[in-house]
Design an enzyme around this catalytic site. Structure first.
Site, mmCIF file in Angstrom:
data_model
loop_
_atom_site.group_PDB
_atom_site.id
_atom_site.type_symbol
_atom_site.label_atom_id
_atom_site.label_comp_id
_atom_site.label_asym_id
_atom_site.label_seq_id
_atom_site.Cartn_x
_atom_site.Cartn_y
_atom_site.Cartn_z
ATOM 1 N N GLY A 127 0.802 4.778 3.199
ATOM 2 C CA GLY A 127 2.075 4.415 2.587
ATOM 3 C C GLY A 127 2.881 5.624 2.132
ATOM 4 N N GLY A 182 0.816 -1.213 0.000
ATOM 5 C CA GLY A 182 0.000 0.000 0.000
ATOM 6 C C GLY A 182 0.850 1.264 0.000
ATOM 7 N N TYR A 185 -15.396 -4.828 5.746
ATOM 8 C CA TYR A 185 -14.026 -4.348 5.930
ATOM 9 C C TYR A 185 -13.508 -4.765 7.309
ATOM 10 C CZ TYR A 185 -10.170 -0.943 6.183
ATOM 11 O OH TYR A 185 -8.946 -0.341 6.305
ATOM 12 N N ARG A 234 1.448 3.374 -2.193
ATOM 13 C CA ARG A 234 0.919 4.520 -2.929
ATOM 14 C C ARG A 234 -0.345 5.083 -2.276
ATOM 15 N NH1 ARG A 234 4.977 2.794 -4.626
ATOM 16 N NH2 ARG A 234 5.983 3.167 -6.636
#
Length: 314
Positions: free
Chosen positions: A20, A14, A139, A16
């Site tokens: 991150g 992650g 989630y 990007r």
């Protein structure tokens, strides 16, 4: 001689995304040789490809920050993807790490893993003690699976230091400001900026605005993650990372309006979903670990708005 990478090699999933990007641009990132493959370079939903990549690169630590994320609308609209994609990614990264014998892993969860009726402040031992908030249950289930997997691996193989951090709500540089996909604070910033630009004198708030939320600047989470990466052994098994104080939704709108310089009025749409009434972290473990976030709401909002303006002009 530069000391870049002297702590070893870090695989950051992650890389990007908002978290991150904040980790990569933090001053402490220079202590590591960071691998941050894009989704085009490494498809984390592909178990075999993920395991092969981890085995080949042999990182000293993995920071797992990848995932399909979104606000309340996105979660309600796409529950299958939020459960399926996040479960696959979590499992593939963690099991790939275990198969390759990666000694340390920091897994990032979310406070949505706490039961919807759990009393605030939310303490780590409350996980799996009650039903989840329906609007982001998929989630949350995926994130609970990943943290439990880390705990089970440590039970079976105590040498593998696989720990989970549970950040509160985040905002900051590199956030997504698209209304359909964004979290609350970037959406608020975009909404108020647009109202100011268009000369509108009202902005609508979902619900009555009294629900309380705890938001931490993403740069502060990056600092906590990098500090944890330097000494995973000292980290608790599960630890909230938060501010320890919260504000009402109305107060966040007012703070954004002040930073943006918009002087209009707020209206409330009482028919819209608002999620949990309060979601505040218990930060006792974090305090015992010896860390507190340093960015106050005004400074964080100003930096986030500046980033938004840079995005608009680029």
């Amino acid at each position: 001689m530069s000391d870049t990478g002297h702590r070893g090699r870090m695989l950051l999933t992650g890389g990007r995304g908002m978290v991150g990007c904040n980790i990569r641009e933090h001053a402490r990132a220079a202590e590591w040789d960071i691998l941050a493959p894009t989704s085009a370079e490494l498809d984390l939903t592909d178990a075999a490809a993920t395991a092969a990549y981890i085995a080949h690169e042999a990182p000293d630590i993995i920071v797992h920050a990848a995932g399909r994320v979104g606000g309340i609308q996105a979660n309600i609209a796409n529950p299958v993807a939020f459960l399926d994609v996040n479960t696959a990614i979590g499992r593939n990264v963690i099991m790939g790490a275990r198969a390759a014998g990666v000694p340390r892993l920091i897994n990032l969860a979310s406070t949505c893993i706490y039961p919807r009726t759990a009393p605030s402040p939310l303490a780590e031992e409350m996980v799996l003690t009650g039903p989840l908030e329906p609007t982001n249950e998929g989630y949350a289930l995926a994130k609970i699976m990943a943290l439990r997997l880390c705990q089970y691996i440590r039970t079976e193989t105590p040498d593998l230091q696989y720990k989970t951090l549970i950040p509160c709500n985040l905002y900051g540089r590199h956030d997504t400001f698209d209304a359909a996909a964004s979290h609350m604070l970037p959406a608020v910033i975009a909404k108020i900026h647009e109202a100011r630009t268009a000369g509108r004198d009202t902005v609508e708030i979902w619900g009555d605005g009294t629900a309380r939320r705890e938001f931490m600047y993403a740069g502060d989470l990056a600092e906590a993650v990098l500090r944890a990466a330097g000494d995973v052994d000292a980290l608790p098994d599960l630890m909230n990372v938060g501010v320890g104080t919260d504000h009402s939704i109305n107060a966040y709108y007012a703070a954004a309006a002040a930073v943006i310089g918009w002087n209009g009025q707020f209206t409330h749409d009482l028919s819209k979903p608002v999620g949990m009434k309060q979601k505040l972290c218990d930060t006792s473990r974090q305090t015992a670990w010896g860390w507190t976030p340093q960015t106050d709401l005004q400074a964080g909002m100003a930096a986030t708005y500046q980033f938004y303006l840079e995005r608009l002009s680029s």
